[in-house]
Write an enzyme that holds these catalytic residues in place. Structure first.
Site, PDB file in Angstrom:
ATOM      1  N   GLY A 239     -17.704  30.156  31.832  1.00 14.01           N
ATOM      2  CA  GLY A 239     -18.245  29.915  30.497  1.00 14.01           C
ATOM      3  C   GLY A 239     -19.744  30.025  30.342  1.00 14.01           C
ATOM      4  CD  GLU A 273     -11.227  29.172  36.705  1.00 12.10           C
ATOM      5  OE1 GLU A 273     -11.243  29.493  35.491  1.00 12.10           O
ATOM      6  OE2 GLU A 273     -10.300  28.544  37.220  1.00 12.10           O
ATOM      7  N   PRO A 274     -16.939  31.668  37.090  1.00 11.48           N
ATOM      8  CG  PRO A 274     -18.867  32.107  38.329  1.00 11.48           C
ATOM      9  CD  PRO A 274     -17.533  31.399  38.408  1.00 11.48           C
ATOM     10  N   GLY A 275     -17.531  34.414  34.917  1.00 10.51           N
ATOM     11  CA  GLY A 275     -17.307  35.851  34.737  1.00 10.51           C
ATOM     12  C   GLY A 275     -18.590  36.471  34.219  1.00 10.51           C
ATOM     13  NE  ARG A 276     -20.032  35.671  28.092  1.00 12.36           N
ATOM     14  CZ  ARG A 276     -19.281  36.227  27.134  1.00 12.36           C
ATOM     15  NH1 ARG A 276     -19.631  37.354  26.602  1.00 12.36           N
ATOM     16  NH2 ARG A 276     -18.187  35.615  26.716  1.00 12.36           N
ATOM     17  NE  ARG A 312     -18.615  40.682  24.552  1.00 17.33           N
ATOM     18  CZ  ARG A 312     -19.612  40.067  23.972  1.00 17.33           C
ATOM     19  NH1 ARG A 312     -20.702  40.726  23.634  1.00 17.33           N
ATOM     20  NH2 ARG A 312     -19.549  38.795  23.726  1.00 17.33           N
ATOM     21  CB  CYS A 342     -10.733  57.510  12.192  1.00 18.79           C
ATOM     22  SG  CYS A 342     -11.036  59.169  12.764  1.00 18.79           S
ATOM     23  CD  GLU A 343      -9.851  51.191  13.200  1.00 13.04           C
ATOM     24  OE1 GLU A 343     -10.126  50.258  12.420  1.00 13.04           O
ATOM     25  OE2 GLU A 343      -8.785  51.298  13.808  1.00 13.04           O
ATOM     26  CE1 TYR A 370     -14.233  38.498  29.864  1.00 11.08           C
ATOM     27  CE2 TYR A 370     -16.496  37.747  29.607  1.00 11.08           C
ATOM     28  CZ  TYR A 370     -15.220  37.551  30.089  1.00 11.08           C
ATOM     29  OH  TYR A 370     -14.920  36.415  30.804  1.00 11.08           O
TER      30      TYR A 370
HETATM   31  N1  LLP Z   1     -11.702  31.159  33.545  1.00 11.48           N
HETATM   32  C1  LLP Z   1     -10.781  31.318  32.567  1.00 11.48           C
HETATM   33  C2  LLP Z   1      -9.511  30.616  32.672  1.00 11.48           C
HETATM   34  C3  LLP Z   1     -11.067  32.152  31.475  1.00 11.48           C
HETATM   35  O1  LLP Z   1     -10.160  32.302  30.512  1.00 11.48           O
HETATM   36  C4  LLP Z   1     -12.311  32.833  31.411  1.00 11.48           C
HETATM   37  C5  LLP Z   1     -12.626  33.713  30.286  1.00 11.48           C
HETATM   38  C6  LLP Z   1     -13.228  32.640  32.468  1.00 11.48           C
HETATM   39  C7  LLP Z   1     -12.890  31.794  33.513  1.00 11.48           C
HETATM   40  C8  LLP Z   1     -14.551  33.318  32.506  1.00 11.48           C
HETATM   41  O2  LLP Z   1     -15.357  32.943  31.456  1.00 11.48           O
HETATM   42  P1  LLP Z   1     -16.887  33.430  31.410  1.00 11.48           P
HETATM   43  O3  LLP Z   1     -17.609  32.819  32.591  1.00 11.48           O
HETATM   44  O4  LLP Z   1     -16.881  34.897  31.493  1.00 11.48           O
HETATM   45  O5  LLP Z   1     -17.368  32.943  30.106  1.00 11.48           O
HETATM   46  N2  LLP Z   1     -13.861  38.915  25.748  1.00 11.48           N
HETATM   47  C9  LLP Z   1     -14.759  37.821  25.416  1.00 11.48           C
HETATM   48  C10 LLP Z   1     -14.746  36.734  26.467  1.00 11.48           C
HETATM   49  C11 LLP Z   1     -13.366  36.202  26.754  1.00 11.48           C
HETATM   50  C12 LLP Z   1     -13.365  35.162  27.815  1.00 11.48           C
HETATM   51  C13 LLP Z   1     -11.972  34.825  28.224  1.00 11.48           C
HETATM   52  N3  LLP Z   1     -11.841  33.900  29.296  1.00 11.48           N
HETATM   53  C14 LLP Z   1     -16.162  38.402  25.175  1.00 11.48           C
HETATM   54  O6  LLP Z   1     -16.309  39.609  25.234  1.00 11.48           O
HETATM   55  O7  LLP Z   1     -17.085  37.649  24.882  1.00 11.48           O
END
Ligand code: LLP
Length: 415
Positions: A239, A273-276, A312, A342-343, A370
């Site tokens: 998050g 669980e970092p993604g972004r 996004r 075409c949108e 993402y």
């Molecule tokens: N763990 C779980 C269970 C999640 O559902 C997610 C993201 C993460 C970790 C990683 O979250 P982060 O650290 O990346 O914030 N497509 C959207 C973001 C969707 C996030 C979904 N879950 C965007 O482009 O902003």
């Protein structure tokens, strides 16, 4: 670090001019910086030094095998949400034993696959899922390691589509049901209780929601311990927000200080669980201006990337920086940066002051997360190639799809 910066009047990825990548691989094209990926992962891991922890990269943000490879080599774990993502962990040389499996809809086949791979933990999101997992594990002669994803009912104050920890959300088990579920799981032969999990949302730029959610979950951990149910780890999800425009993300040192405070004197391992945070700044989407179309109300710059490449802006009204690869000192006009799809929602950026000419290359910033991950073949557009720069070296880590590949799995009716 600034992986994408101007040198001699030209935007570079590390030491490589972006224009040379466009020339070699065409546009649209995603470009990633290995140093930026490693820098972000290490910044988080180092900030938590001394605290028993495991960083599980939420690979949904960017599942390219080379990105996974970079993190796996650093010792990262992974957060997955499908059997396909587990297959990617394995293909990239990641460790299933450091992999947590999130998601509200795990199928029987996915459970079997994950049990056979020996993942670290299933983050169980409902009582029905617990029952299914117990049955699948027993049928396979295995014991499934589990934690419950608890919904702490905390507002992360972010975009509603990416808020996941409110009680209205489909995610997790209700906070008030958690104790009963743990008691139930404790009596099941097919599952072994390992931890607890939360994930309250994405692009969070304040510490307070984390503090509130973590306190609620640690209170549950202590109540469980009081009943003799001891947990090995506490997973606080992902998050962490980044800066797209003018947001002020939480400094990693403050996030780490909060976690240290919360976990001082505790025995559980911290899982994140970092993604972004790990990938967003490490990528740009390179695109070329095809046509300029000044108009009576708005001026359109039609580029060769589109909403199928970067969804996004269309989906969340998200703002991404747009920079010319070779900036000119001329007088800017205000442009809508749009694609050929075409949108009307096919825009990448709106109302940007830029001095543009047809043929110019643009870099769309903060496109490591993402972005390619959410791309599609809409309008039969081949997905863009992905390139990873490492110093002065350039690796093609996914080649451009061909038109034939897009429909290769389809067939016409029998004649
Ligand atoms: N763990 C779980 C269970 C999640 O559902 C997610 C993201 C993460 C970790 C990683 O979250 P982060 O650290 O990346 O914030 N497509 C959207 C973001 C969707 C996030 C979904 N879950 C965007 O482009 O902003």
């Amino acid at each position: 670090m600034t992986p994408f910066a101007l040198r001699d009047g030209e935007l570079h990825a590390e030491r490589v001019p972006l224009a040379s990548i466009a020339e070699r691989y065409g546009t649209p094209c995603y470009v990633y910086s290995r140093a930026a990926l490693e820098g972000a992962w290490r910044a988080l891991d180092d900030a938590l030094a001394g605290l028993p922890h495991l960083v599980c990269y939420a690979m949904k943000a960017n599942p390219n095998l080379a990105v996974l490879d970079v993190f796996a080599r650093l010792g990262s774990g992974f957060d997955i949400v499908s059997g396909g993502e587990l297959a990617r962990v394995v293909a990239a040389g990641g460790d299933p034993g450091k992999t947590v499996f999130s998601g509200v809809g795990k199928t029987v086949a996915e459970m079997r696959q994950a049990l056979d791979a020996g993942i670290l933990c299933f983050n169980v999101e409902s009582e029905a899922e617990l029952e299914r997992l117990d049955a699948v594990a027993r049928e396979r002669g295995r014991v499934a390691p589990v934690s419950f994803r608890v919904n702490p009912d905390v507002d992360p104050r972010t975009h509603p589509y990416i808020s996941t920890g409110l009680k209205e959300s489909k995610f997790g088990v209700a906070h008030g049901d958690a104790l009963a579920l743990y008691r139930r799981a404790a009596g099941m032969a097919g599952v072994a209780i390992r931890g607890i999990d939360i994930h309250i949302g994405s692009q969070i730029t304040e510490l307070a929601p984390y503090r509130e959610a973590a306190r609620k979950v640690l209170d549950l951990v202590d109540r469980l311990a009081g009943e003799g149910i001891r947990l090995g780890h506490v997973d606080l999800g992902g998050g962490l927000g980044v800066r797209y425009r003018d947001e002020t993300p939480v400094p990693i040192s403050e996030y780490a200080a909060l976690l240290r405070g919360l976990f001082a004197g505790r025995s559980e391992t911290l899982v994140l669980e970092p993604g972004r945070y790990l990938v967003a700044d490490a990528g740009v989407l390179l695109t070329r201006v095809e046509y300029l179309k000044p108009g009576p109300a708005k001026h359109f710059a039609i580029v060769d990337a589109a909403m199928n490449d970067l969804l996004r802006p269309a989906l969340y009204d998200a703002w991404h920086g747009v920079e010319p690869v070779r900036p000119r000192p001329g007088a800017p006009m205000r442009w809508e940066i749009v694609g050929p799809v075409c949108e009307s929602a096919d825009f990448l950026a709106r109302d940007r002051a830029l001095d543009l000419a047809a043929g110019d290359l643009l870099a769309i910033r903060t496109a490591g997360a993402y972005a390619m991950a959410m791309s599609s073949n809409y309008n039969a557009r081949p997905r863009a190639p992905e390139v990873m720069v490492d110093g002065d070296r350039v690796h093609l880590v996914r080649r451009r799809e061909t038109a034939a590949e897009i429909h290769a799995a389809e067939s016409t009716l029998p004649r």
